[in-house]
Write a protein that holds these residues in place. Structure first.
Motif, mmCIF file in Angstrom:
data_model
loop_
_atom_site.group_PDB
_atom_site.id
_atom_site.type_symbol
_atom_site.label_atom_id
_atom_site.label_comp_id
_atom_site.label_asym_id
_atom_site.label_seq_id
_atom_site.Cartn_x
_atom_site.Cartn_y
_atom_site.Cartn_z
ATOM 1 N N ARG A 94 0.991 -1.487 0.128
ATOM 2 C CA ARG A 94 0.248 0.005 0.198
ATOM 3 C C ARG A 94 0.745 1.352 0.126
ATOM 4 O O ARG A 94 1.446 1.141 0.874
ATOM 5 C CB ARG A 94 -0.840 0.085 1.029
ATOM 6 N N VAL A 95 0.499 2.054 -1.366
ATOM 7 C CA VAL A 95 1.403 2.977 -1.187
ATOM 8 C C VAL A 95 0.518 4.813 -1.311
ATOM 9 O O VAL A 95 -0.302 4.754 -1.483
ATOM 10 C CB VAL A 95 2.221 3.424 -2.795
ATOM 11 N N PHE A 96 0.858 5.378 0.162
ATOM 12 C CA PHE A 96 0.394 6.688 0.325
ATOM 13 C C PHE A 96 1.494 7.453 -0.143
ATOM 14 O O PHE A 96 2.645 7.942 -0.535
ATOM 15 C CB PHE A 96 0.577 6.612 1.836
ATOM 16 N N ASN A 97 0.153 8.564 -0.650
ATOM 17 C CA ASN A 97 1.053 9.803 -0.961
ATOM 18 C C ASN A 97 1.785 9.233 -2.590
ATOM 19 O O ASN A 97 3.066 10.251 -3.231
ATOM 20 C CB ASN A 97 2.159 11.105 -0.137
ATOM 21 N N LEU A 98 0.994 9.296 -3.203
ATOM 22 C CA LEU A 98 1.348 8.053 -4.949
ATOM 23 C C LEU A 98 1.650 9.853 -5.658
ATOM 24 O O LEU A 98 0.509 10.571 -5.496
ATOM 25 C CB LEU A 98 0.387 7.414 -5.933
ATOM 26 N N VAL A 99 2.853 9.927 -5.929
ATOM 27 C CA VAL A 99 2.962 10.686 -6.919
ATOM 28 C C VAL A 99 3.114 10.226 -8.247
ATOM 29 O O VAL A 99 3.577 9.210 -9.038
ATOM 30 C CB VAL A 99 4.858 11.710 -7.169
ATOM 31 N N GLY A 100 2.349 11.347 -8.454
ATOM 32 C CA GLY A 100 1.186 11.124 -10.685
ATOM 33 C C GLY A 100 0.953 12.225 -11.082
ATOM 34 O O GLY A 100 1.045 13.723 -10.378
ATOM 35 N N SER A 101 -0.088 12.411 -12.093
ATOM 36 C CA SER A 101 -0.416 13.873 -12.686
ATOM 37 C C SER A 101 -2.155 12.797 -12.891
ATOM 38 O O SER A 101 -2.397 12.074 -12.838
ATOM 39 C CB SER A 101 -0.295 13.467 -13.572
ATOM 40 N N VAL A 102 -3.149 13.735 -12.674
ATOM 41 C CA VAL A 102 -4.309 13.532 -12.626
ATOM 42 C C VAL A 102 -4.649 13.432 -14.162
ATOM 43 O O VAL A 102 -5.267 12.521 -14.128
ATOM 44 C CB VAL A 102 -5.665 14.177 -12.305
ATOM 45 N N GLY A 103 -4.471 13.871 -15.244
ATOM 46 C CA GLY A 103 -5.026 14.304 -16.400
ATOM 47 C C GLY A 103 -6.009 15.709 -16.290
ATOM 48 O O GLY A 103 -7.051 15.853 -14.982
ATOM 49 N N SER A 104 -6.000 15.721 -17.538
ATOM 50 C CA SER A 104 -6.471 17.445 -17.825
ATOM 51 C C SER A 104 -8.174 16.757 -17.512
ATOM 52 O O SER A 104 -8.749 17.982 -16.888
ATOM 53 C CB SER A 104 -6.055 17.598 -19.709
ATOM 54 N N VAL A 140 -1.429 12.754 -5.701
ATOM 55 C CA VAL A 140 -2.039 12.105 -6.170
ATOM 56 C C VAL A 140 -3.392 11.125 -5.318
ATOM 57 O O VAL A 140 -4.937 11.133 -5.408
ATOM 58 C CB VAL A 140 -2.417 11.442 -7.469
ATOM 59 N N GLY A 141 -3.358 9.720 -4.493
ATOM 60 C CA GLY A 141 -3.657 9.137 -4.335
ATOM 61 C C GLY A 141 -2.797 7.899 -3.288
ATOM 62 O O GLY A 141 -1.648 8.050 -2.771
ATOM 63 N N GLU A 142 -3.604 6.889 -2.805
ATOM 64 C CA GLU A 142 -2.862 5.636 -2.552
ATOM 65 C C GLU A 142 -3.069 4.739 -3.766
ATOM 66 O O GLU A 142 -3.993 4.919 -4.354
ATOM 67 C CB GLU A 142 -3.803 5.494 -1.196
ATOM 68 N N LEU A 143 -2.125 4.026 -3.607
ATOM 69 C CA LEU A 143 -2.254 2.982 -3.816
ATOM 70 C C LEU A 143 -2.708 1.391 -3.754
ATOM 71 O O LEU A 143 -1.652 0.927 -2.601
ATOM 72 C CB LEU A 143 -0.942 2.529 -5.292
ATOM 73 N N ASP A 144 -3.006 0.496 -3.699
ATOM 74 C CA ASP A 144 -3.485 -1.212 -3.021
ATOM 75 C C ASP A 144 -3.286 -2.367 -3.995
ATOM 76 O O ASP A 144 -4.358 -2.196 -4.739
ATOM 77 C CB ASP A 144 -4.667 -0.990 -1.968
ATOM 78 N N THR A 145 -2.093 -2.779 -3.155
ATOM 79 C CA THR A 145 -2.207 -4.290 -4.932
ATOM 80 C C THR A 145 -2.184 -5.433 -3.959
ATOM 81 O O THR A 145 -0.817 -5.049 -2.377
ATOM 82 C CB THR A 145 -1.037 -3.944 -5.834
ATOM 83 N N PHE A 176 -5.804 -4.906 -7.248
ATOM 84 C CA PHE A 176 -4.951 -3.713 -8.239
ATOM 85 C C PHE A 176 -5.929 -2.293 -8.105
ATOM 86 O O PHE A 176 -6.506 -1.939 -8.974
ATOM 87 C CB PHE A 176 -3.737 -3.569 -9.208
ATOM 88 N N GLN A 177 -5.471 -1.799 -6.813
ATOM 89 C CA GLN A 177 -6.274 -0.029 -7.147
ATOM 90 C C GLN A 177 -5.874 1.215 -6.377
ATOM 91 O O GLN A 177 -5.030 1.359 -5.666
ATOM 92 C CB GLN A 177 -7.590 -0.830 -5.861
ATOM 93 N N SER A 178 -6.357 1.778 -8.011
ATOM 94 C CA SER A 178 -5.831 3.299 -7.259
ATOM 95 C C SER A 178 -6.398 3.951 -6.301
ATOM 96 O O SER A 178 -7.549 4.058 -7.429
ATOM 97 C CB SER A 178 -5.177 4.073 -8.617
ATOM 98 N N VAL A 179 -6.670 4.988 -5.767
ATOM 99 C CA VAL A 179 -7.137 5.789 -4.565
ATOM 100 C C VAL A 179 -7.028 6.994 -5.193
ATOM 101 O O VAL A 179 -5.745 7.456 -4.968
ATOM 102 C CB VAL A 179 -7.746 5.867 -3.457
ATOM 103 N N ASN A 180 -8.373 8.021 -6.003
ATOM 104 C CA ASN A 180 -7.423 9.060 -5.585
ATOM 105 C C ASN A 180 -8.155 10.405 -5.282
ATOM 106 O O ASN A 180 -9.085 10.062 -5.063
ATOM 107 C CB ASN A 180 -7.429 9.869 -7.425
#
Length: 180
Positions: A94-104, A140-145, A176-180
């Protein structure tokens, strides 16, 4: 810790196709009849084309990603079959404070639908028309896998022409769940 490019990569512009949910017309997302999304306030002017300038790049304000990783596994090498091994590993990350971009489009929809009002400051407008969307790196949020890795190998006895080994590796992804 965010990478140097996550933090300081230079800004660049692109022009993706997006729909302003508050604008009527051919390139807008509002039909002019149904209620406006709650974050619009008032209707925007029609978009002049299907593409809106978007600025992407690094962000020195990023906070470090944090992760909790759990795994357990085993390896079996039977004495009755030399050269054979079997292993299985379970993992949960489980990753918190995941770095990425959201999309326009996600920025526009999130802001104007009210589901992500924190995105509204990323939208720049001039005279009721969106002129730029800031889509730089953010937390952007969290990743849970989670899942299971399974592998088996067999190594034949050495020969005069070399060593031979056969192996199979499988990954069974449970979540594999990404939460924004």
């Amino acid at each position: 810790t965010p990478s140097i490019s996550d933090l300081y990569f230079g800004n660049s512009s692109n022009y993706p196709q997006v729909r302003d949910p508050c604008a009527p017309g051919q390139y807008g997302g509002w039909d002019g009849v149904s209620p406006l999304p709650p974050g619009c306030g008032a209707p925007h002017k029609p978009q002049p084309n299907a593409q809106i300038k978007t600025t992407g790049g690094g962000n020195p304000g990023l906070t470090p990603e944090k992760a909790v990783s759990r795994s357990i596994g085993f390896v079996y090498n039977p004495g009755w079959l030399p050269g054979f091994d079997f292993s299985a590993d379970y993992y949960n990350i489980r990753v918190f404070n995941l770095v990425g971009s959201v999309g326009s489009q996600s920025i526009l929809t999130g802001c104007y639908s009210g589901s992500h009002p924190e995105y509204c400051h990323l939208i720049q407008a001039s005279n009721g028309i969106i002129s730029n969307i800031l889509n730089t790196n953010i937390n952007v949020g969290e990743l849970d896998t989670s899942g299971v890795d399974v592998s088996t190998h067999y190594k034949w006895p050495s020969t005069s022409v070399g060593d031979f080994k056969l192996g199979l590796d499988w990954t069974f992804l449970k979540k594999f769940q990404s939460v924004n």
